[in-house]
Design a protein around this motif. Structure first.
Motif: not given
Length: 255
Positions: A19, A103, A105, A107, A141, A143, A147, A152, A156, A169
């Motif tokens: 990021s 954003t 994402i 994680t 958002a 990804i 995600g 996440a 989002a 995701y």
């Protein structure tokens, strides 16, 4: 190696741009901001502001590390409650000054430890979902890797949800899904096929709105993404605040 296994491996690759990398590559004069003003700064969440083609933009992202030491600092990209509160603080600041929000994402999920629960992990995620749904500025958002779960989703709730081509995701990891369904984490790839977690599968189902190609050089991918963002933010800024919120609400209600 199966195709789904290759995608999951790429999504989790430690060498992928983070990021913070995207914030610095996409924005001119990026300034990182810190802290939730309640407890501490969370290294798993980064945020700040900069210029996207001359337009002020706030960026908030979940940050994984590129080495063991960096991952320890970033808690392996698993945010604590203060990380989500920092994210919300920066998004509310963006709303105050009329800045669009991006954003980023990446994680496996929010940190599940006792300390996070003691400080209100569930409440922090739920508050982000509620507050983001009503923010009166454009939100996109993206990804960029993995995600996972509510960790996440807490970043989002956006007007547009995009994925990089080799991102994934899902409501939980394939390993977690296999452990719950079959009590056997080794069947993770079988679970991944059932879950439909890849970018083009999710695009077909309407869960995401766009897939960003990762073909070409890193520079070409970033430049292409910058152009896409500038175009989409311009379109969203032409909408009234009331229309933005109403359409965002309807986007998620359809699920």
């Amino acid at each position: 190696m199966t195709e789904i296994a290759k995608i999951i491996r790429q999504a989790r690759d430690q060498a992928r741009l983070t990021s913070l990398d995207y914030a610095r590559l996409l924005l001119d004069e990026f300034i990182e901001l810190h802290g939730d003003r309640q407890f501490r700064d969370d290294g798993a969440v980064i945020g700040g502001l900069g210029l996207l083609g001359g337009m002020p933009v706030t960026v908030v992202g979940i940050q994984k590390g590129k080495s063991l030491q960096d991952n320890l600092k970033r808690n392996f990209g698993q945010p604590h409650p203060e990380g989500y509160r920092k994210a919300l603080r920066l998004m509310k600041q963006a709303e105050k000054f009329g800045r669009p929000i991006l954003t980023l994402i990446n994680t496996a999920g929010a940190y599940p430890g006792i300390s996070a629960e003691e400080r209100g992990q569930g409440e922090a995620i739920a508050r982000n979902l509620m507050e983001m749904s009503d923010l009166k500025v454009p939100i996109i958002a993206l990804i960029i890797g993995e995600g996972g779960s509510g960790g996440a989703l807490a970043l989002a709730v956006a007007d547009r949800v995009w994925m990089l081509e080799n991102a994934i995701y899902a409501v939980l990891s394939p390993e977690g899904f296999a452990s719950i369904l079959w009590k056997d984490a080794s069947r993770a790839m079988e679970a991944a096929k059932l879950m439909k977690i890849t970018s083009y599968e999710l695009l077909e189902m309407g869960v995401v709105d766009k897939v960003i190609s990762e073909k070409g050089s890193q520079k070409e991918v970033v430049e292409g993404l910058r152009k896409e963002l500038m175009t989409s933010f311009a379109e969203l800024q032409s909408c009234s605040r009331e229309q933005l919120v109403a359409e965002r609400y309807e986007r998620f209600r359809k699920y």
